[in-house]
Design an enzyme around this catalytic site. Structure first.
Site, PDB file in Angstrom:
ATOM      1  N   ARG A 120      42.784  28.803  29.359  1.00 55.14           N
ATOM      2  CA  ARG A 120      42.058  27.966  28.543  1.00 55.14           C
ATOM      3  C   ARG A 120      42.453  28.962  27.284  1.00 55.14           C
ATOM      4  NH1 ARG A 120      39.741  32.763  27.490  1.00 55.14           N
ATOM      5  NH2 ARG A 120      39.024  33.733  29.484  1.00 55.14           N
ATOM      6  N   HIS A 156      36.210  47.165  30.540  1.00 53.82           N
ATOM      7  CA  HIS A 156      37.550  46.202  31.182  1.00 53.82           C
ATOM      8  C   HIS A 156      37.183  44.670  29.658  1.00 53.82           C
ATOM      9  CE1 HIS A 156      38.314  47.940  34.082  1.00 53.82           C
ATOM     10  NE2 HIS A 156      37.887  47.890  34.280  1.00 53.82           N
ATOM     11  N   GLU A 208      47.083  47.141  44.027  1.00 55.84           N
ATOM     12  CA  GLU A 208      48.265  47.378  42.703  1.00 55.84           C
ATOM     13  C   GLU A 208      48.555  48.744  42.595  1.00 55.84           C
ATOM     14  OE1 GLU A 208      47.685  45.544  39.225  1.00 55.84           O
ATOM     15  OE2 GLU A 208      47.630  43.495  39.957  1.00 55.84           O
ATOM     16  N   LYS A 228      44.289  35.818  41.895  1.00 58.21           N
ATOM     17  CA  LYS A 228      44.731  37.242  42.155  1.00 58.21           C
ATOM     18  C   LYS A 228      45.917  37.030  43.154  1.00 58.21           C
ATOM     19  CE  LYS A 228      41.626  40.013  39.012  1.00 58.21           C
ATOM     20  NZ  LYS A 228      41.830  39.421  38.056  1.00 58.21           N
TER      21      LYS A 228
HETATM   22  P1  ADP Z   1      39.772  41.278  36.101  1.00 65.53           P
HETATM   23  O1  ADP Z   1      40.105  39.328  36.666  1.00 65.53           O
HETATM   24  O2  ADP Z   1      38.581  41.687  36.740  1.00 65.53           O
HETATM   25  O3  ADP Z   1      38.994  41.324  34.430  1.00 65.53           O
HETATM   26  P2  ADP Z   1      42.745  41.995  35.546  1.00 65.53           P
HETATM   27  O4  ADP Z   1      42.829  41.884  36.188  1.00 65.53           O
HETATM   28  O5  ADP Z   1      42.750  41.439  34.152  1.00 65.53           O
HETATM   29  O6  ADP Z   1      41.045  42.016  36.128  1.00 65.53           O
HETATM   30  O7  ADP Z   1      42.313  43.533  34.349  1.00 65.53           O
HETATM   31  C1  ADP Z   1      41.062  43.635  33.627  1.00 65.53           C
HETATM   32  C2  ADP Z   1      41.586  45.510  33.221  1.00 65.53           C
HETATM   33  O8  ADP Z   1      41.513  46.002  33.521  1.00 65.53           O
HETATM   34  C3  ADP Z   1      42.738  45.368  32.623  1.00 65.53           C
HETATM   35  O9  ADP Z   1      42.977  44.950  30.820  1.00 65.53           O
HETATM   36  C4  ADP Z   1      43.444  46.711  32.204  1.00 65.53           C
HETATM   37  O10 ADP Z   1      42.615  47.897  30.971  1.00 65.53           O
HETATM   38  C5  ADP Z   1      43.182  47.120  33.652  1.00 65.53           C
HETATM   39  N1  ADP Z   1      43.911  47.210  35.168  1.00 65.53           N
HETATM   40  C6  ADP Z   1      44.612  45.757  35.448  1.00 65.53           C
HETATM   41  N2  ADP Z   1      45.477  46.331  36.428  1.00 65.53           N
HETATM   42  C7  ADP Z   1      45.666  47.559  36.200  1.00 65.53           C
HETATM   43  C8  ADP Z   1      46.355  47.902  37.333  1.00 65.53           C
HETATM   44  N3  ADP Z   1      47.403  47.716  37.407  1.00 65.53           N
HETATM   45  N4  ADP Z   1      46.695  49.384  36.861  1.00 65.53           N
HETATM   46  C9  ADP Z   1      46.303  49.965  35.618  1.00 65.53           C
HETATM   47  N5  ADP Z   1      45.166  49.361  35.225  1.00 65.53           N
HETATM   48  C10 ADP Z   1      44.718  48.019  35.269  1.00 65.53           C
END
Ligand code: ADP
Length: 671
Positions: free
Chosen positions: A300, A238, A203, A119
């Site tokens: 993908r 999630h 973040e 990331k």
């Molecule tokens: P992972 O790879 O663990 O699934 P992601 O970065 O894709 O993590 O985030 C998964 C979920 O977490 C997102 O779909 C969202 O619902 C929440 N999320 C991620 N980043 C943020 C953020 N900065 N603020 C609020 N919610 C977030």
């Protein structure tokens, strides 16, 4: 001139393997399936031209065995491998190994996958390419003081994320500076154990987040296009539950900003094949062109790709195959249509009331709508009636995808599709999905990732047994319920004149008790059921769709489906099952009860706490069974002496013996 493959191997299972096979068949391409022990009779195996066994049921022994899969491809004469999603689809090491043998990987290059794998690096790369990223710190420094001061600069609340993260692991929301050190420590520990990498990024926490993603496609000739957006804000833990396209409330301005950022992101890594750029959107004031940020790229095909296919009329798997074979993208950006609205719902064998615990079971009855009155429907599934949802894999039963002229018609289509879906044999999330579709906020397009959690109580409605279902089950179990045989009064009135006054016995298991009923035939299509307290008179008509039962306070249209030791009553897409006690089996079980303990579900014996010869007390933990990713303690039903017990690490089947006691105490046959 490029040449299309003549044979491909699909390194996956379930609905996505079936999905890929269908397109390949349409294009005249031969298909090779791979399968584990549990999947020997699976639909994807039956559909493919050829199938290769790759190992035991656990995924680490089969679907994650890159070596076995590559071997299978080489031996079966496949020229390319389609990875589906999950499993090895985003594993750059696998891509390298595939390419090294001279096979084609139907997907992006290993370099593209690596560029998006972590990331922090992905965010740095995107920032350089001019793609908006979530405000935050994604640099190299990892010291507490540095991260804490960055968090203050960003402004609370903040989100700590594992850079190697996935599935929400190693993620912590922090609301105030005093909690930062503690949250960092725990995020790091979780990341270390899940990914072997404890580096994190910090973040800004987005307040009312929506998850909107853009489908992109690249070829090996430098072209990249987008196929519009999908909204996947309806999530639980999630995980996406319902996805749709286009995103509710999106304007041309916001779409243009998001899709051009997505194309820029794909171009930055010379992307080839199908990919998805996921954005997080701050929806506190609606959708705004400067309120979305890059979250991650999935390199993908996505589970939810069919909604994009429904609004564009395109086949993304066909595109993947063409691009992998070296062709140019079939359409230019301007030629890609956008028509109507599509919604996908993921139908799972799981119990929403038990925090979405995966369920298992045999699908004794399975029926999907193949056409709707008010829209189009497409069902993506990898199972058939009679198949089992096993504890080894994702418990998805199907994806229901609908299309309508606009969002309200798509919602109506989904509601009918769900009500025409019939499943008996396992708990499903169908009632939960129906409640979600009817949710007012969702219907109004007012979605965000917190919606499901906030309104969970209202979405998990206990399913009431329809009035008359038990009566229909009793009649069905009596064997007296027969379709009218035309013109033959003796069959039509079976049980009538010959058995005048005699009631057929039926025993139902209700809440662990055996309850006796008697059924008698009163006349043409008319019956009486006598129970412990009253006699109920009913009329049951046979109709093309099933039975129509009427009686005092009852008016039920339903189908009856025989299941082992019972019957399922299917009405309005919901199945209610009744266990019928067999008097002979009962006698046998009474002799056995108390003597042995059997496995309530298939699983792995994680720990054995007692040994043969031990005296145990009622309630004492005898062993721990791991099933459906959860641990279950198996306790002694009574005091006794253990005669035999399974060994640690053995894999057990449902109902197989776990423990045998030396002697059955006299009073344990009833409980
Ligand atoms: P992972 O790879 O663990 O699934 P992601 O970065 O894709 O993590 O985030 C998964 C979920 O977490 C997102 O779909 C969202 O619902 C929440 N999320 C991620 N980043 C943020 C953020 N900065 N603020 C609020 N919610 C977030």
């Amino acid at each position: 001139m490029t040449k299309m493959f003549s044979r491909i191997l699909i390194a996956n299972r379930g609905e996505i393997a079936c999905r890929v096979i269908r397109t390949a068949q349409r294009m005249g391409i031969g298909t090779v399936a791979v399968y584990s022990d549990a999947d020997a009779h699976a639909l994807h195996v039956a559909m493919a031209d050829d199938a290769v066994y790759i190992g035991p049921s656990p995924v680490t022994d089969s679907y994650l065995r890159a070596d076995h899969i590559i071997d299978a491809a080489l031996k079966s004469g496949a020229e390319a491998i389609h990875p589906g999603y999950g499993f090895l689809s985003e594993n750059p090491g696998f891509v390298d190994a595939v390419v090294k043998t001279g096979l084609v990987f139907i997907g992006p290059s290993a370099d593209s996958i690596r560029a998006m794998g972590l990331k922090d690096a992905a965010k740095r790369l995107m920032e350089k390419a001019g793609v908006p990223v979530v405000p935050g710190y994604h640099g190299e420094a990892q010291e507490l003081v540095v991260l804490a001061s960055k968090a203050r600069e960003i402004g609370y609340p903040v989100l700590i994320k594992a850079r190697a993260g996935g599935g929400g692991k190693g993620m912590r929301k922090v609301d105030n500076p005093d909690d930062f050190a503690e949250a960092l420590g725990s995020a790091r520990r979780e990341a270390k154990s899940a990914f072997g990498d404890d580096r994190v990024l910090v973040e800004k926490y987005i307040a009312k987040p929506r998850h909107i993603e853009v489908q992109v496609f690249g070829d090996n000739h430098g072209n990249v296009v987008h196929l519009y957006e999908r909204d996947c804000s309806l999530q639980r833990r999630h995980q996406k539950v319902i996805e749709e396209a286009p995103a509710p409330g999106i304007t041309a301005e916001v779409r243009s900003a998001m899709t051009s950022a997505a194309v820029k992101a794909a171009q930055a890594i010379n992307y080839s094949g199908a990919g998805t750029i996921e954005f997080i959107v701050d929806a506190t004031e609606g959708l705004k062109p400067d309120r979305f940020w890059f979250m991650e790229m999935n390199t993908r095909l996505q589970v939810e790709h069919p909604v994009t296919e429904m609004i564009t009329g395109l086949d993304l798997v066909e595109w993947q195959l063409r691009v992998a074979a070296g062709e140019k993208l079939p359409l230019s950006q301007k030629q890609i249509p956008l028509d109507g609205h599509a919604i996908e719902a993921r139908l799972y064998a799981e119990d929403p009331a038990k925090s979405f615990l995966p369920a298992i079971g045999t699908l004794h009855h399975l029926s999907f709508p193949n056409a709707l009155q008010d829209g189009e429907v497409r069902v993506e599934t990898g199972v058939r009636a009679g198949d089992t949802i096993s504890p080894y894999y994702d418990p998805m039963i199907a994806k229901l995808v609908v299309h309508g002229a606009d969002r309200p018609s798509a919602l109506a289509a989904m509601e009918s599709a769900l009500s025409q879906t019939e499943i008996a044999g396992t708990t499903t999330n169908a009632p939960f999905l129906s409640a979600l579709i009817r949710h007012q906020g969702f219907a109004a397009g007012d979605v965000d990732t917190g919606l499901i959690d906030r309104d969970l109580a209202g979405l998990i409605v206990p399913v009431a047994t329809p009035k008359g279902a038990k009566e229909l089950a009793i009649l069905s179990a009596s064997g007296l319920l027969k379709r009218p045989a035309h013109g033959d009064p003796w069959t039509a009135l079976r049980g009538y004149s010959h058995h005048n006054g005699l009631a057929y016995p039926v025993m139902l298991e209700e809440a662990g008790q055996i309850v006796r009923y008697g059924v008698s035939v009163l006349g043409d299509e008319r019956y009486a059921i006598s129970g412990s307290d009253a006699v109920v008179e009913l009329r049951v008509l046979h109709e093309p769709q099933g039975w129509h039962l009427t009686g005092k306070g009852m008016n039920l249209r339903a189908k009856t489906v025989a299941i082992p030791h019972g019957v399922a009553i299917v009405a309005n897409g919901m199945a209610t099952t009744f266990s019928i006690a067999d008097p002979f089996l009962l006698a046998e079980q009474a002799g056995n009860a108390g003597d042995r303990l059997t496995a309530p579900m298939p699983g792995l014996v994680k720990a054995v706490r007692v040994a043969a010869g031990d005296l145990v007390k009622k309630g004492q933990i005898l062993l721990v069974l791991e099933a459906m990713k959860m641990e279950h303690s198996i306790t002694a039903p009574h005091d006794g002496k253990v005669a035999e017990i399974v060994s640690e690490n053995s894999q057990v089947k449902e109902n197989s013996a776990l423990v045998r006691f030396e002697e059955a105490p006299a009073d344990t046959t009833k409980n």
